[in-house]
Design a protein around this motif. Sequence first.
Motif, PDB file in Angstrom:
ATOM      1  N   THR A 124       0.856  -1.179   0.000  1.00  0.00           N
ATOM      2  CA  THR A 124       0.000   0.000   0.000  1.00  0.00           C
ATOM      3  C   THR A 124       0.898   1.237   0.000  1.00  0.00           C
ATOM      4  OG1 THR A 124      -0.090   0.261   2.400  1.00  0.00           O
ATOM      5  CG2 THR A 124      -1.678  -1.271   1.398  1.00  0.00           C
ATOM      6  N   VAL A 157      -8.138  -5.359  -8.049  1.00  0.00           N
ATOM      7  CA  VAL A 157      -8.533  -5.471  -6.644  1.00  0.00           C
ATOM      8  C   VAL A 157      -8.385  -4.120  -5.947  1.00  0.00           C
ATOM      9  CG1 VAL A 157      -7.881  -6.499  -4.437  1.00  0.00           C
ATOM     10  CG2 VAL A 157      -8.025  -7.931  -6.483  1.00  0.00           C
ATOM     11  N   TRP A 158      -7.294  -3.416  -6.229  1.00  0.00           N
ATOM     12  CA  TRP A 158      -7.079  -2.102  -5.618  1.00  0.00           C
ATOM     13  C   TRP A 158      -8.155  -1.106  -6.053  1.00  0.00           C
ATOM     14  CZ3 TRP A 158      -4.130  -0.019  -1.871  1.00  0.00           C
ATOM     15  CH2 TRP A 158      -4.052   1.379  -1.808  1.00  0.00           C
ATOM     16  N   ARG A 159      -8.454  -1.080  -7.347  1.00  0.00           N
ATOM     17  CA  ARG A 159      -9.454  -0.130  -7.849  1.00  0.00           C
ATOM     18  C   ARG A 159     -10.826  -0.389  -7.231  1.00  0.00           C
ATOM     19  NH1 ARG A 159      -6.821  -1.134 -12.820  1.00  0.00           N
ATOM     20  NH2 ARG A 159      -8.434  -2.663 -13.381  1.00  0.00           N
ATOM     21  N   GLU A 160     -11.154  -1.666  -7.059  1.00  0.00           N
ATOM     22  CA  GLU A 160     -12.485  -2.012  -6.569  1.00  0.00           C
ATOM     23  C   GLU A 160     -12.664  -1.699  -5.090  1.00  0.00           C
ATOM     24  OE1 GLU A 160     -12.906  -6.099  -7.602  1.00  0.00           O
ATOM     25  OE2 GLU A 160     -13.347  -5.704  -9.718  1.00  0.00           O
ATOM     26  N   ASP A 161     -11.618  -1.891  -4.291  1.00  0.00           N
ATOM     27  CA  ASP A 161     -11.788  -1.652  -2.858  1.00  0.00           C
ATOM     28  C   ASP A 161     -10.435  -1.367  -2.196  1.00  0.00           C
ATOM     29  OD1 ASP A 161     -12.683  -1.479  -0.272  1.00  0.00           O
ATOM     30  OD2 ASP A 161     -13.813  -3.360  -0.308  1.00  0.00           O
ATOM     31  N   PRO A 162      -9.890  -0.177  -2.423  1.00  0.00           N
ATOM     32  CA  PRO A 162      -8.574   0.141  -1.849  1.00  0.00           C
ATOM     33  C   PRO A 162      -8.574   0.133  -0.327  1.00  0.00           C
ATOM     34  CG  PRO A 162      -9.584   2.097  -2.802  1.00  0.00           C
ATOM     35  CD  PRO A 162     -10.426   0.937  -3.230  1.00  0.00           C
ATOM     36  N   SER A 163      -9.703   0.516   0.275  1.00  0.00           N
ATOM     37  CA  SER A 163      -9.739   0.545   1.740  1.00  0.00           C
ATOM     38  C   SER A 163      -9.595  -0.856   2.316  1.00  0.00           C
ATOM     39  CB  SER A 163     -11.036   1.189   2.224  1.00  0.00           C
ATOM     40  OG  SER A 163     -12.163   0.447   1.771  1.00  0.00           O
ATOM     41  N   LYS A 164     -10.165  -1.841   1.651  1.00  0.00           N
ATOM     42  CA  LYS A 164     -10.050  -3.224   2.125  1.00  0.00           C
ATOM     43  C   LYS A 164      -8.606  -3.706   2.013  1.00  0.00           C
ATOM     44  CE  LYS A 164     -12.095  -7.818   1.619  1.00  0.00           C
ATOM     45  NZ  LYS A 164     -13.101  -8.643   0.878  1.00  0.00           N
ATOM     46  N   GLU A 167      -6.646  -2.116   4.733  1.00  0.00           N
ATOM     47  CA  GLU A 167      -6.959  -2.786   5.993  1.00  0.00           C
ATOM     48  C   GLU A 167      -6.185  -4.100   6.106  1.00  0.00           C
ATOM     49  OE1 GLU A 167     -10.860  -4.896   8.017  1.00  0.00           O
ATOM     50  OE2 GLU A 167     -11.160  -3.088   6.795  1.00  0.00           O
TER      51      GLU A 167
END
Length: 770
Positions: A124, A157-164, A167
Amino acid sequence: MASTQAAPGVPPGARNRLAKAKSPYLLQHASNPVDWYEWGQEAFDAAKERDVPIFLSIGYSACHWCHSMAHESFENPAIAQIMNENYVNIKVDREERPDVDSLYMLFQQATSGRGGWPLSVFLTPELHPFFSGTYWPPRGSLGRPGFPDVLQRIAQVWREDPSKVRESGASVIAQLAKLSSSSASSSTPADVDPPISASKIYAHLSQRFDPRHGGFSTAPKFPSPSQTLRFLSRYAAYLASEKTAGKVLPPGPAGAAERKESSARMGLKTLKGMWEGGIHDWVGNGFSRYSVDERWHLPHCKKMLYDEAQLISSALELALLPPNVGLLNAERELLFDFAADIIRYSTRDMANPMGGFFSAEDADSFEKYGDTHPKEGAFYVWTAQEIDDVLAPLEKAEGVGKGPLTPADVFKHQFGVKPDGNVDPQYDIQGELVGKNVLYLASHSDETALATGRSVEEVDKIVSEGLKMLKDYRDTKRPRPHLDDKIVTAWQGLMISALSTAFTALPKRYETLAAQALSLAESSALFVKANVYNKETGELRRSWREGRGPVGQADDYAFLIDGLINLYQATGKEEYVTWAIDLQAKQDEIFYDHENGGYFSTAPDPSILIRLKDFQDGAEPSALSVTLLNLERLSAYAEDNHVVYSERFEGAVKANAAMISKAPHALATSVNALLDRFVGHKQIIVTGQQRDPRTQQLLAAVRSRFIPNLVLIHFDPTAPPKQLAEKNATLRSLIESNLEGEVTPNVRVCENFACGLPVTALEEVEKVIA
């Protein structure tokens, strides 16, 4: 959208920022279409600004699979475009930044159970790892994804849910911090039993030993001196002495006699197997990193300075074991030849003319000038026809005799050369060695003589002249492998130690080489002091190449201290040991963990999220292991500070007591230090003028055998070591008692801070040092 154009400020002819780097490994990637960054704030800020992950690629210049991934992927414009559009890409030389490498290698090993280079990690923008691997091919096959597939999937995966993902990365760092927790063991130093730990290592090595070929594994086979050879020589030396055998041997079925001989034999068999094998560069000297097969025949052809240095020390320690371990004179001579061979290579091909030693020679090279595709081992392997052609002039040479076979045929018989090549196809994954031969000692001279109708003297003449002719051909007709010419501080320490030992250990027939070894050891120490040591702060830098490199790590301090102590023992120049004492104080200041005990292996750095304590030995001994050895010796050199050194030693042992008790073979060099402390150091003070032949005779007697716990102090009454005496009460008393009158050269042995009477006769000296 990030482009594949050259980054701003990059010199013409280069395509990215790495053109400004000093590391040879990073410079190898300066023309990639990948928009590489070095590890640093510029890259971290770019990732945060763009809100994209970081792709971290870690390798080193002599890494074969690093080159493969670079050629296949990083030089591919289409793959580079995916990388540039979706990531901030960082390239790291693991030899320059072992702190970065060790942290993310821990993640790779924890999540996959295996490691290696190139190390490929996705982070990240906060530098938290969330996915990793090693080498990925440019195209997927057999269910394994290609590198572009991995890049695209992770970007998605990053584009779809970077916050996840963030985390997940934060959770990973928390788990790694817990995994590498440096909280002190519940055990105490008293709970660690050095004889039992040593016995466990001996049993472990005995079980893993290959009695046919030597070594301690199947294929691939690594020398790993810090885990094997250095322990075996120390164990044998202690068991060979009546004064120490009873201390280091726990109750059990095997007695001292059996174990000391077995330890020496395992070490000898391993080094002899390496000497006779293809891992030994018969043409140009030195040894490759490891053997791909189990019989030391097929090398992975890169040469690393840290291997060469440790192998010199390993061979000499075994050669100097006392007579009662059962080694024959011819076997000791082979061990001296082994060490001398590496010294020739290192001083000829790895020495920096300004001082110090370069890091490595690559495994890959071009077969001939003008080639565009490098191959592994191209510089080192031969076809049968090449040997016939190069050695053809030997047919008219004097001293080679006549027989049914040509001199080239005799040579090929000796070194196992076959018309169709001698490389087992199962180990030639890329098919680059078809029809090639790796020279190895397939037949000894007496056997070759019998098989070819020549005398032994004629065979020896053919072999020696043939090797010279092949070297001349190789040096003039083939491009050398890439030289990594950075100078790593830690590895200078290993080399200084090895060359200092060589000066004191090599027999008279190597007198010139021994003197050269000492000269280079001193020039290396002077180079380090002038170029990577800050006299104002007392701090070291990690490396030097066209200027100082990153901050020094714990192994830079530990290995250099060890080298300086050995250099003092070889020369008697007190400035080396006093510098070592100063460096130990600085290492304690920067790396000692006052809260939990032990030493961090990495220097403080806000970009290194977890400061690790690397206690396991590997290709090199751990910084902790060498630090323990140093603390034990320095407690005798700077004996006024022995309480502080003892507290540091015990704190480090306590922090690692559980691992030492559970798996001592993983910390074999630490167990070496524990044995030294358990037995007690043997402080030997040689008094006499340095140039007095009688003093030199006494020194030669002390140096004639391997004494693991030796603390040798030179005391010249005409030039006493006053700086060292400021830290050593014993020396202060000697200076006070020798202010007047001429002193007959003598030796006194001090143990447990009590000194015996001076001894002047050589026969008596040999008794007191036994």
